[in-house]
Design a protein around this motif. Structure first.
Motif, mmCIF file in Angstrom:
data_model
loop_
_atom_site.group_PDB
_atom_site.id
_atom_site.type_symbol
_atom_site.label_atom_id
_atom_site.label_comp_id
_atom_site.label_asym_id
_atom_site.label_seq_id
_atom_site.Cartn_x
_atom_site.Cartn_y
_atom_site.Cartn_z
ATOM 1 N N ARG A 124 0.861 -1.144 -0.025
ATOM 2 C CA ARG A 124 0.216 0.037 -0.019
ATOM 3 C C ARG A 124 0.810 1.370 0.068
ATOM 4 O O ARG A 124 2.070 0.993 0.171
ATOM 5 N N GLY A 125 0.281 2.348 -0.069
ATOM 6 C CA GLY A 125 0.724 3.676 -0.405
ATOM 7 C C GLY A 125 1.226 3.662 -1.777
ATOM 8 O O GLY A 125 1.427 2.829 -2.550
ATOM 9 N N ALA A 126 1.015 5.018 -2.452
ATOM 10 C CA ALA A 126 0.716 5.233 -3.787
ATOM 11 C C ALA A 126 2.062 4.678 -4.486
ATOM 12 O O ALA A 126 1.837 3.888 -5.446
ATOM 13 N N ARG A 138 -7.344 -0.432 -7.311
ATOM 14 C CA ARG A 138 -7.643 0.602 -6.364
ATOM 15 C C ARG A 138 -7.799 1.845 -7.378
ATOM 16 O O ARG A 138 -6.878 2.157 -8.016
ATOM 17 N N CYS A 191 -1.345 8.681 8.496
ATOM 18 C CA CYS A 191 -1.009 7.439 7.696
ATOM 19 C C CYS A 191 0.410 7.059 7.670
ATOM 20 O O CYS A 191 1.107 7.430 8.647
ATOM 21 N N ALA A 247 5.741 2.674 2.215
ATOM 22 C CA ALA A 247 4.639 3.182 1.254
ATOM 23 C C ALA A 247 5.171 3.292 -0.262
ATOM 24 O O ALA A 247 4.793 4.014 -1.061
ATOM 25 N N THR A 282 8.136 9.225 1.343
ATOM 26 C CA THR A 282 8.140 10.573 0.980
ATOM 27 C C THR A 282 8.019 11.532 2.019
ATOM 28 O O THR A 282 8.905 12.029 2.176
ATOM 29 N N GLN A 315 -2.424 2.624 9.732
ATOM 30 C CA GLN A 315 -1.171 2.645 9.196
ATOM 31 C C GLN A 315 -0.238 3.592 10.110
ATOM 32 O O GLN A 315 0.989 3.075 9.904
ATOM 33 N N ALA A 353 0.816 11.762 -0.337
ATOM 34 C CA ALA A 353 -0.374 11.830 -1.042
ATOM 35 C C ALA A 353 -0.862 10.910 -2.023
ATOM 36 O O ALA A 353 0.419 10.213 -2.334
ATOM 37 N N ASP A 354 -1.648 10.400 -2.262
ATOM 38 C CA ASP A 354 -2.312 9.393 -3.268
ATOM 39 C C ASP A 354 -2.362 10.071 -4.814
ATOM 40 O O ASP A 354 -2.011 9.276 -5.697
ATOM 41 N N ASN A 360 -5.322 12.439 -0.060
ATOM 42 C CA ASN A 360 -4.529 11.392 0.743
ATOM 43 C C ASN A 360 -5.531 10.823 1.881
ATOM 44 O O ASN A 360 -6.828 11.161 1.749
ATOM 45 N N LYS A 361 -4.807 10.025 2.639
ATOM 46 C CA LYS A 361 -5.488 9.222 3.492
ATOM 47 C C LYS A 361 -6.528 9.806 4.137
ATOM 48 O O LYS A 361 -6.652 10.982 4.523
HETATM 49 O O1 MRU Z 1 -4.804 3.036 1.890
HETATM 50 P P1 MRU Z 1 -3.268 3.234 1.884
HETATM 51 O O2 MRU Z 1 -2.711 2.672 2.945
HETATM 52 O O3 MRU Z 1 -2.460 2.710 0.563
HETATM 53 O O4 MRU Z 1 -3.145 4.666 1.733
HETATM 54 C C1 MRU Z 1 -1.762 5.296 1.738
HETATM 55 C C2 MRU Z 1 -1.756 6.917 2.041
HETATM 56 O O5 MRU Z 1 -2.937 7.771 2.014
HETATM 57 C C3 MRU Z 1 -0.382 7.461 2.028
HETATM 58 O O6 MRU Z 1 -0.381 8.711 2.751
HETATM 59 C C4 MRU Z 1 -0.108 7.866 0.482
HETATM 60 O O7 MRU Z 1 -0.300 6.667 -0.284
HETATM 61 C C5 MRU Z 1 1.444 8.445 0.353
HETATM 62 S S1 MRU Z 1 2.572 7.217 0.490
HETATM 63 C C6 MRU Z 1 4.025 7.530 0.173
#
Ligand code: MRU
Length: 331
Positions: free
Chosen positions: A46-48, A83, A151, A157, A163, A190, A230-231, A241-242
């Motif tokens: 997980r994590g973008a 996703r 998060c 991530a 990041t 998380q 951020a995603d 983001n989360k």
């Molecule tokens: O649902 P997740 O755990 O994948 O969400 C992750 C986040 O929101 C992170 O803050 C985001 O992906 C940035 S990760 C470098």
């Protein structure tokens, strides 16, 4: 780091199963693209940025699994939609689709080699972008600062140092004394499970707080800045983001605390004008009504569970990227 988030070896994607952290450190060997999709959906990876790299290797595995070109393209699309919110996922798969479409005359074995080369490049670039983001962001961090994060935007991530947490690691390496407050990050924790785990391994001073304690920490003057990942960041610099990030940004504004967002450019989506245009993933209600198999809410209760929210760019002090720092509200 004495763990890795993911790697590709001997035709398989090897992932650290993040659903089992911090209790168990279990690596999964994945040789079926369907298992990679499951791992993405269930947040084992997980994590973008990490999802983007996993998806790129997922395409290599899909190519290994497919009998012909059409079947492979169908598998790629299944990975692409695992996703919807983190732009890195579609971004990585689209690059593979482009490679496939311009090499239709080649055998699947040859296409697989091209996919692998590209996936390794995406992986390496992500590591490098994390390093640069860390260096660029560390300028904003002063010795003795207390930083709140939400998060997990760390090594777990990404394919590199993270990041938001890359900034913290880089500042710590420069000898700055830093204190981190980690929002627990309901509903999947998380922050509590992952951010604290990785920061403690790196000997960074970290304190866990539940999400509803952030306001009080700020009111008491205990937070000097916020850094999150951020995603997706849209063209106008809205930050997706989360879930809970928006609340933290509103609190930071009220208390006059800088709110920083760290992203690699692969998370910037110039094709989407604003945050309101982004599809927000909705999660299974059971993630809110149950914990570890125990019910924590009545049977049949209605649940609202978006995985992400939108922080309008007006609330963002600066965006830290691998190429420099952007101030979205500076005229
Ligand atoms: O649902 P997740 O755990 O994948 O969400 C992750 C986040 O929101 C992170 O803050 C985001 O992906 C940035 S990760 C470098």
């Amino acid at each position: 780091m004495n763990f890795y988030t993911l790697k590709f070896e001997d035709e398989k994607l090897i992932l650290l199963d993040q659903t089992q952290l911090p209790g168990k450190e279990v690596y999964l060997d994945l040789t079926d693209y369907r298992d990679i999709i499951e791992a993405i959906k269930m947040l084992r990876v997980r994590g973008a940025p990490a999802i983007g790299v996993a998806a790129a290797y997922g395409c290599v595995v899909a190519c290994q699994n497919a009998d012909d070109f059409e079947e492979m393209m169908k598998y790629l699309e299944e990975i692409r939609i695992a996703r919807p919110t983190a732009v890195n996922l579609a971004w990585a798969v689209d690059q593979m689709k482009d490679i496939a479409n311009s090499n239709k005359e080649k055998s699947l074995d040859q296409i697989r080699e091209l996919f692998l080369e590209k996936a390794q490049q995406i992986h390496k670039d992500d590591e490098e972008m994390c390093r640069k983001m860390g260096e660029n962001g560390a300028e904003l961090i002063k010795d003795g600062m207390s930083i709140l994060t939400h998060c997990n935007a760390g090594a777990l991530a990404t394919a590199g140092m993270g990041t938001a947490l890359a900034v913290i690691y880089a500042a710590a390496r420069q000898g700055k004394k830093i204190k981190v407050y980690a929002d627990e990050t309901r509903p999947l924790l998380q922050g509590a499970r992952l951010t604290t785990w990785e920061l403690m391994q790196e000997n960074i001073d970290v304190t866990l707080n539940t999400d509803n304690m952030a306001a009080s920490l700020m009111q008491k003057g205990m937070i000097d800045c916020v850094i999150v990942g951020a995603d997706r960041v849209t063209k106008n610099f809205d930050v997706v983001n989360k879930i809970g990030t928006y609340g933290v940004a509103v609190l930071a504004k009220h208390h006059n605390i800088p709110f920083y967002v760290a992203i690699p450019w692969s998370t910037y989506d110039e094709n989407t004008p604003a945050g309101e245009d982004v599809e927000i993933e909705m999660r299974d209600p059971e993630e809110v009504t149950n914990w570890s198999g125990v019910r924590t809410a009545p049977e049949g209760v209605n649940v609202y569970s978006p995985a992400f929210d939108v922080t309008p760019h007006e609330l963002v002090t600066a965006i830290i990227t691998d190429t420099g720092i952007v101030y979205p509200n500076k005229k």
